[in-house]
Design a protein around this motif. Structure first.
Motif, PDB file in Angstrom:
ATOM      1  N   VAL A  39       1.473   3.513 -18.669  1.00 36.49           N
ATOM      2  CA  VAL A  39       1.920   2.397 -19.499  1.00 36.49           C
ATOM      3  C   VAL A  39       1.824   2.740 -20.982  1.00 36.49           C
ATOM      4  CG1 VAL A  39       1.541   0.563 -17.834  1.00 36.49           C
ATOM      5  CG2 VAL A  39      -0.345   1.295 -19.272  1.00 36.49           C
ATOM      6  N   ARG A  40       0.922   3.646 -21.321  1.00 35.01           N
ATOM      7  CA  ARG A  40       0.851   4.219 -22.672  1.00 35.01           C
ATOM      8  C   ARG A  40      -0.015   5.468 -22.571  1.00 35.01           C
ATOM      9  NH1 ARG A  40      -1.963  -0.720 -23.301  1.00 35.01           N
ATOM     10  NH2 ARG A  40      -4.200  -0.418 -23.464  1.00 35.01           N
ATOM     11  N   LYS A  41      -0.085   6.205 -23.626  1.00 34.97           N
ATOM     12  CA  LYS A  41      -0.805   7.477 -23.594  1.00 34.97           C
ATOM     13  C   LYS A  41      -2.248   7.280 -23.121  1.00 34.97           C
ATOM     14  CE  LYS A  41      -1.619  11.606 -26.278  1.00 34.97           C
ATOM     15  NZ  LYS A  41      -1.385  12.287 -27.538  1.00 34.97           N
ATOM     16  N   GLY A  42      -2.577   7.949 -22.023  1.00 32.43           N
ATOM     17  CA  GLY A  42      -3.922   7.876 -21.473  1.00 32.43           C
ATOM     18  C   GLY A  42      -4.213   6.633 -20.652  1.00 32.43           C
ATOM     19  N   LYS A  43      -3.251   5.719 -20.504  1.00 41.26           N
ATOM     20  CA  LYS A  43      -3.451   4.465 -19.756  1.00 41.26           C
ATOM     21  C   LYS A  43      -2.468   4.420 -18.591  1.00 41.26           C
ATOM     22  CE  LYS A  43      -4.679   0.046 -19.340  1.00 41.26           C
ATOM     23  NZ  LYS A  43      -5.599  -0.296 -18.321  1.00 41.26           N
ATOM     24  N   PHE A  44      -3.005   4.302 -17.385  1.00 52.20           N
ATOM     25  CA  PHE A  44      -2.194   4.249 -16.179  1.00 52.20           C
ATOM     26  C   PHE A  44      -2.485   2.961 -15.418  1.00 52.20           C
ATOM     27  CE2 PHE A  44      -2.606   8.671 -17.249  1.00 52.20           C
ATOM     28  CZ  PHE A  44      -1.365   9.210 -16.971  1.00 52.20           C
ATOM     29  N   GLU A  45      -1.490   2.463 -14.724  1.00 50.92           N
ATOM     30  CA  GLU A  45      -1.645   1.280 -13.871  1.00 50.92           C
ATOM     31  C   GLU A  45      -0.988   1.541 -12.529  1.00 50.92           C
ATOM     32  OE1 GLU A  45      -0.013  -2.217 -15.661  1.00 50.92           O
ATOM     33  OE2 GLU A  45      -1.586  -2.342 -17.183  1.00 50.92           O
ATOM     34  N   LYS A 103       0.835  -1.203   0.000  1.00 46.95           N
ATOM     35  CA  LYS A 103       0.000   0.000   0.000  1.00 46.95           C
ATOM     36  C   LYS A 103       0.876   1.262   0.000  1.00 46.95           C
ATOM     37  CE  LYS A 103      -3.705   2.123   2.695  1.00 46.95           C
ATOM     38  NZ  LYS A 103      -4.504   1.994   3.917  1.00 46.95           N
ATOM     39  N   ARG A 104       1.909   1.256   0.801  1.00 43.27           N
ATOM     40  CA  ARG A 104       2.799   2.405   0.944  1.00 43.27           C
ATOM     41  C   ARG A 104       3.647   2.640  -0.312  1.00 43.27           C
ATOM     42  NH1 ARG A 104       5.509   0.473   5.071  1.00 43.27           N
ATOM     43  NH2 ARG A 104       3.902   1.106   6.510  1.00 43.27           N
ATOM     44  N   GLY A 105       4.020   1.547  -0.991  1.00 43.32           N
ATOM     45  CA  GLY A 105       4.933   1.659  -2.119  1.00 43.32           C
ATOM     46  C   GLY A 105       4.278   1.601  -3.485  1.00 43.32           C
ATOM     47  N   THR A 106       2.947   1.694  -3.527  1.00 42.10           N
ATOM     48  CA  THR A 106       2.249   1.630  -4.804  1.00 42.10           C
ATOM     49  C   THR A 106       2.210   3.012  -5.453  1.00 42.10           C
ATOM     50  OG1 THR A 106       0.917  -0.253  -4.155  1.00 42.10           O
ATOM     51  CG2 THR A 106       0.048   1.090  -5.922  1.00 42.10           C
ATOM     52  N   ILE A 107       2.561   3.039  -6.735  1.00 35.58           N
ATOM     53  CA  ILE A 107       2.562   4.285  -7.491  1.00 35.58           C
ATOM     54  C   ILE A 107       1.723   4.106  -8.751  1.00 35.58           C
ATOM     55  CG2 ILE A 107       4.777   5.100  -6.630  1.00 35.58           C
ATOM     56  CD1 ILE A 107       6.042   4.096  -9.225  1.00 35.58           C
ATOM     57  N   LEU A 108       1.344   5.213  -9.335  1.00 30.00           N
ATOM     58  CA  LEU A 108       0.592   5.217 -10.586  1.00 30.00           C
ATOM     59  C   LEU A 108       1.590   5.435 -11.718  1.00 30.00           C
ATOM     60  CD1 LEU A 108      -2.391   4.998 -11.358  1.00 30.00           C
ATOM     61  CD2 LEU A 108      -2.511   7.469 -11.341  1.00 30.00           C
ATOM     62  N   GLN A 109       1.693   4.472 -12.621  1.00 31.52           N
ATOM     63  CA  GLN A 109       2.640   4.561 -13.728  1.00 31.52           C
ATOM     64  C   GLN A 109       1.881   4.593 -15.049  1.00 31.52           C
ATOM     65  OE1 GLN A 109       5.120   1.065 -13.006  1.00 31.52           O
ATOM     66  NE2 GLN A 109       6.803   2.462 -12.553  1.00 31.52           N
TER      67      GLN A 109
END
Length: 86
Positions: free
Chosen positions: A57-63, A49-55
């Motif tokens: 992955v392609r234009k307009g798509k985040f994981e 939970k503490r180390g989760t980031i939003l990355q």
């Protein structure tokens, strides 16, 4: 594989964080990771939970994904902030 938990108050190492990152990416559950590291499942849950980031992955798509490097930076910042307090 360990069948017991480590003592309370023992901090995770960067190596353990890299293992958490790899196993989490491989689809292992928090309980499986906890058992492999000999940590409490709640410790793994809190760490992810503490180390989760939003990355992106392609234009307009985040994981959302766990990053050991980011988690280590957060840990070090909190450690420094605690050392600065009287």
């Amino acid at each position: 594989m360990q069948h017991h938990y480590t003592l309370k108050g023992k901090h995770l190492t960067i190596t353990e964080r890299y293992l958490i990152e790899r196993w989490n990416r491989d689809g292992k559950s928090n309980r499986q990771i906890a058992q492999l590291l000999g940590k409490a499942p709640q410790t793994i849950h809190n760490e992810i939970k503490r180390g989760t980031i939003l990355q992106q992955v392609r234009k307009g798509k985040f994981e959302r994904s766990y990053s050991a490097d980011y988690a280590q930076l957060v840990y070090e910042d909190k450690l420094r902030a605690g050392a600065d307090c009287p």
